[in-house]
Design an enzyme around this catalytic site. Structure first.
Site, short mmCIF file in Angstrom:
data_model
loop_
_atom_site.label_atom_id
_atom_site.label_comp_id
_atom_site.label_asym_id
_atom_site.label_seq_id
_atom_site.Cartn_x
_atom_site.Cartn_y
_atom_site.Cartn_z
N SER A 99 89.05 101.21 1.29
CA SER A 99 88.24 102.44 1.20
C SER A 99 87.44 102.59 -0.09
CB SER A 99 89.13 103.67 1.39
OG SER A 99 89.44 103.85 2.76
N LYS A 121 83.78 103.09 0.24
CA LYS A 121 83.16 104.42 0.38
C LYS A 121 82.38 104.84 -0.86
CE LYS A 121 86.46 106.43 3.73
NZ LYS A 121 87.57 105.47 3.83
N THR A 179 90.66 105.43 -4.10
CA THR A 179 91.73 104.54 -3.66
C THR A 179 91.27 103.73 -2.45
OG1 THR A 179 92.62 106.27 -2.24
CG2 THR A 179 93.53 106.11 -4.46
N GLY A 180 91.99 102.66 -2.19
CA GLY A 180 91.77 101.87 -0.99
C GLY A 180 93.07 101.28 -0.52
N SER A 181 93.30 101.32 0.80
CA SER A 181 94.56 100.79 1.33
C SER A 181 94.39 100.31 2.76
CB SER A 181 95.65 101.86 1.27
OG SER A 181 96.86 101.37 1.78
N LEU A 182 94.77 99.07 3.00
CA LEU A 182 94.89 98.49 4.34
C LEU A 182 96.16 97.65 4.33
CD1 LEU A 182 91.25 97.15 4.97
CD2 LEU A 182 92.33 99.07 6.16
N ASP A 206 94.83 100.65 16.49
CA ASP A 206 94.46 101.75 15.59
C ASP A 206 93.85 102.94 16.33
OD1 ASP A 206 95.11 100.46 13.14
OD2 ASP A 206 93.27 99.30 13.25
N HIS A 250 88.87 94.23 7.59
CA HIS A 250 89.36 93.22 6.65
C HIS A 250 88.29 92.19 6.33
CE1 HIS A 250 93.75 94.07 6.23
NE2 HIS A 250 93.54 94.75 7.35
N SER A 275 89.53 110.60 1.81
CA SER A 275 89.14 109.27 2.30
C SER A 275 88.91 109.28 3.81
CB SER A 275 90.20 108.23 1.93
OG SER A 275 89.65 106.92 2.01
N ASN A 276 88.04 110.16 4.25
CA ASN A 276 87.82 110.38 5.68
C ASN A 276 86.91 109.31 6.26
OD1 ASN A 276 86.69 111.53 8.19
ND2 ASN A 276 87.83 113.36 7.60
N ASN A 277 87.47 108.44 7.10
CA ASN A 277 86.72 107.34 7.69
C ASN A 277 85.61 107.84 8.61
OD1 ASN A 277 88.37 105.56 6.36
ND2 ASN A 277 89.59 105.03 8.15
#
Length: 495
Positions: free
Chosen positions: A83, A86, A444-447, A176, A384, A331-333
């Site tokens: 993220s 963004k 932040t970013g998280s996968l 997802d 990814h 962090s709204n996709n």
């Protein structure tokens, strides 16, 4: 909107404004100068730890005043940003659409009103507004009621043609699709509450009596979704095993598992298939609640608005500068992908990912970023396959400080350790120590197997530094190391 600053760091924001967006060439990569030797040594110690050695990592730290790189480790390595992508999306949107941009939703008709009857079709036409809620549809219904409308002879039509019909970006996996972070993108959509997770309903399952099913409610209530309740209320002390998921390819939401007495049950934001139909269904309920009905031949359908239609009611969303808070803090996709399609519509007349991502790439190139160092197939960071270097992310953060919209950009970023979720955002429960609380504002970013953090830090000496840490690894949780690096930047005295 003026961003309320709570520390010396945030005062730097105003100092960095410029009347015109100006690109300043970045400095060449260098190791830390003597002034920053202690900082370099401490970050290198973290990087040498076994947990970081097992990761693909890219780290860059710059001076915010000049853009000079004062620390780098694999700065040119391309890593999945999650993220933190963004940051580019929000900057491109502010530049392309403007801080005052608003989404518009209209109610129109191609008929005439006589003796309480609307003889014609009723259209609901959207521009992808992710902040549209049931209360707004209620207001539309109230306006129509004030016009004296009691019955409608034509169809209830949803016009979502502002965007194309492709509703999911390439990075969304089938597994997802039930979850709020992978909602379908439509020109006509609805949010269940002020988090503005458009295209979702809130499903709440709570225990009832032992042996009975859990009680299930939806916000907003909609007939477009079918609840399949296979849950069971069990005695207090049992494990809560409730699961709430939408069956792939359907609008069946299945609730399974045990709901222990005395527990809070479970609440989930669940995506709907076909947000346009969802919005129309809820709008029809709003009309019914105001005593407005349709004749039997009428149907609910989707098509473009008639050119002869006139506007009966209209709503504009909050401006983009205010949307930045729920967008970036949480962090709204959905917001990211909606903004991408909106940029495509604005620049190329095409509300598609191809057009929107093209705008983002051209924006980056225009301000001086290196196109070859960026690869992305969505605007939210879900894929990814997205790749970028920490050097480029920090370069973007440096250039953004010179933009006239920087105040709107930076006030959307999460602030370390701040309890208010619309201040702390995704950093609400991180970096909470007294030495770093409120000193770090970063995305932040998280996968799965990916963690990242990029933003601005106020150092112990009151200097502002820009940093980016990108990591990818199969077995190691990188968050502790990332937070250590951010802490070191914030607390190490500069000679």
């Amino acid at each position: 909107m003026v961003f309320k600053r709570t520390s010396m760091f945030f005062m730097v924001v105003i100092m960095s404004f410029a009347a015109v967006f100006t690109v300043v060439p970045s400095q060449p990569d260098v190791q830390a100068s003597g002034q920053y030797e202690s900082l370099e040594r401490k970050i290198n110690t973290i990087m040498a730890d076994s947990s970081m050695k097992s990761l693909d990592a890219s780290v860059t730290v710059r001076k915010a005043s000049t853009g000079e790189i004062i620390f780098e480790a694999n700065a040119e390595r391309k890593v999945t940003p999650a993220s933190t992508l963004k940051l580019l999306t929000s900057a491109a949107a502010l530049e392309t659409l403007g801080e005052e941009y608003q989404f518009t939703t209209d109610v129109l008709t191609d008929g005439s009103i006589a003796k309480g009857v609307l003889n014609g079709n009723l259209y609901l036409r959207g521009q992808g507004d992710p902040t549209l809620m049931k209360r707004d549809l209620d207001q539309f219904a109230a306006t129509l009621s004030k016009l004296g409308i009691k019955k409608i002879t034509g169809d209830l039509v949803g016009d979502d043609s502002w965007f194309d019909s492709v509703r999911l970006s390439p990075g969304i996996d089938k597994s997802d699709e039930t979850f709020y972070y992978a909602a379908q993108i439509s020109g006509l959509t609805l949010s269940p509450n002020t988090d503005y997770d458009a295209g979702t309903v809130i499903v709440n399952a709570i225990p009832t009596k032992k042996g009975y099913k859990a009680k299930v409610t939806m916000t907003p209530d909609t007939g477009i979704v079918t609840i399949v309740n296979k849950s069971k209320t069990v005695p207090k002390g049992y494990k809560n095993t409730l699961s709430i998921k939408r069956q792939h390819g359907t609008n069946n939401i299945v609730i399974t598992g045990n709901a222990p007495l005395g527990s809070g049950g479970k609440k989930e934001w669940v995506t709907v298939s076909n947000p346009t139909a969802y919005t129309l269904d809820v709008f029809k309920k709003s009309l019914s609640e105001k005593g407005i009905t349709f004749t039997k031949p009428s149907k609910v359908t989707r098509r473009e608005t008639s050119q002869q239609a006139r506007v009966l009611a209209s709503r504009q969303s909050m401006p983009l500068k205010k949307l930045m808070r729920p967008f970036m803090k949480l962090s709204n996709n959905t917001h990211a992908e909606t903004l991408a399609k909106t940029m495509g519509k604005r620049v190329y007349g095409e509300g598609s990912w191809n057009a929107g991502l093209r705008v983002m790439r051209e924006f980056g190139q225009t301000i001086g970023l290196q196109p070859s160092e960026w690869k992305f197939e969505d605007a939210s960071g879900m894929s990814h396959n997205n790749k970028v270097t920490s050097a480029q992310l920090t370069e973007l953060l440096f250039l953004a400080r010179q933009a006239p919209w920087y105040g709107s950009f930076v006030q959307g970023l999460p602030v370390s350790g701040m309890n208010d979720r619309f201040v702390g955002g995704t950093l609400k429960n991180r970096l909470k120590g007294a030495s770093v609380k409120g000193k770090i504002i970063a995305k932040t970013g998280s996968l799965n197997q990916v963690s990242s953090l990029a933003g601005y830090v106020e150092t112990k000496n009151g200097e502002t530094l820009i940093f980016s840490v990108l990591t990818h690894g199969k077995k190691t949780n990188a968050l502790p190391a990332i937070d250590k690096i951010a802490t070191v930047i914030a607390t190490t005295p500069i000679n």
